[in-house]
Design an enzyme around this catalytic site. Structure first.
Site, PDB file in Angstrom:
ATOM      1  CG  ASP A   7      16.748 -28.376  41.945  1.00  0.00           C
ATOM      2  OD1 ASP A   7      15.583 -28.358  42.388  1.00  0.00           O
ATOM      3  OD2 ASP A   7      17.295 -29.413  41.532  1.00  0.00           O
ATOM      4  CD  GLU A  68      11.901 -27.680  42.298  1.00  0.00           C
ATOM      5  OE1 GLU A  68      12.079 -27.685  41.083  1.00  0.00           O
ATOM      6  OE2 GLU A  68      12.124 -28.659  43.036  1.00  0.00           O
ATOM      7  CG  ASP A 141      20.475 -32.049  41.457  1.00  0.00           C
ATOM      8  OD1 ASP A 141      19.383 -32.221  42.026  1.00  0.00           O
ATOM      9  OD2 ASP A 141      21.304 -32.950  41.252  1.00  0.00           O
TER      10      ASP A 141
END
Length: 189
Positions: A7, A68, A141
């Site tokens: 992430d 991501e 996160d």
């Protein structure tokens, strides 16, 4: 299959490693956050992100890396840092010959919760449940990184099989046509 989910973020870059296969129980291997000081210059911060991701790649030896996909946000400064951290993660994996796949936030939410509009609390709750964890991973996160890995195991593997089948289809069709005996048709009136 072992997947490192990333992430991306410049201040906090979530990382999570999950082992699993579609249809089988998943297992969390590790989860954490690579942190950089918000008041440092961009170059040293990116270097810290690289060193952190390299350490995770070295320790866990994933088969795939799921990152991501960066999407446009209202804050250009935030999106730039996220994009830079994302590029560092892709570079680290590619340097080692590890395939990288990008997943959108809504794709990850849909894979983990069943809804592409799920909030962070719902994603964290489902990650905790799916991985049979005693407590939710923190910060968010870290939970998001695990969600990326889960998404890739469930969706990426299927997408890879579909792509392989589609790629094979024209060759298989051509071989079938070539192997077919020539048929001569005569028409009478």
């Amino acid at each position: 299959m072992r997947v490192l989910g990333v992430d991306p973020g410049l201040t906090r870059c979530g990382v999570g490693v999950v082992d699993g296969e579609p249809g089988r129980p998943l297992r969390m291997v590790g989860v954490g956050v690579v942190r950089t000081p918000a008041d440092a210059e961009i170059g040293p911060r990116l270097l810290l992100v690289e060193q952190g991701i390299e350490a995770w790649l070295e320790e866990h030896r994933p088969d795939m890396v799921a990152v991501e996909r960066v999407f446009a946000q209202h804050n250009v400064r935030t999106v730039m840092g996220t994009a830079q951290a994302s590029a560092v993660a892709m570079l680290c994996a590619t340097r080692r010959g590890i395939p990288v796949t990008l997943h959108t936030p809504s794709e990850v939410k849909a894979a983990v919760t069943g809804s592409g509009r799920a909030d962070k609390a719902q994603v964290t709750a489902m990650v905790t449940r799916l991985l049979r964890l005693d407590a939710p991973p923190k910060p968010a996160d870290a939970a998001d990184a695990l969600a990326l890995a889960i998404c890739h195991i469930w969706r990426g593997a299927a997408a890879g099989r579909i792509a392989a089948a589609v790629a094979k289809a024209p060759a298989a069709r051509s071989a079938a046509v070539a192997a077919r005996p020539a048929v001569r048709q005569e028409y009478r009136r």
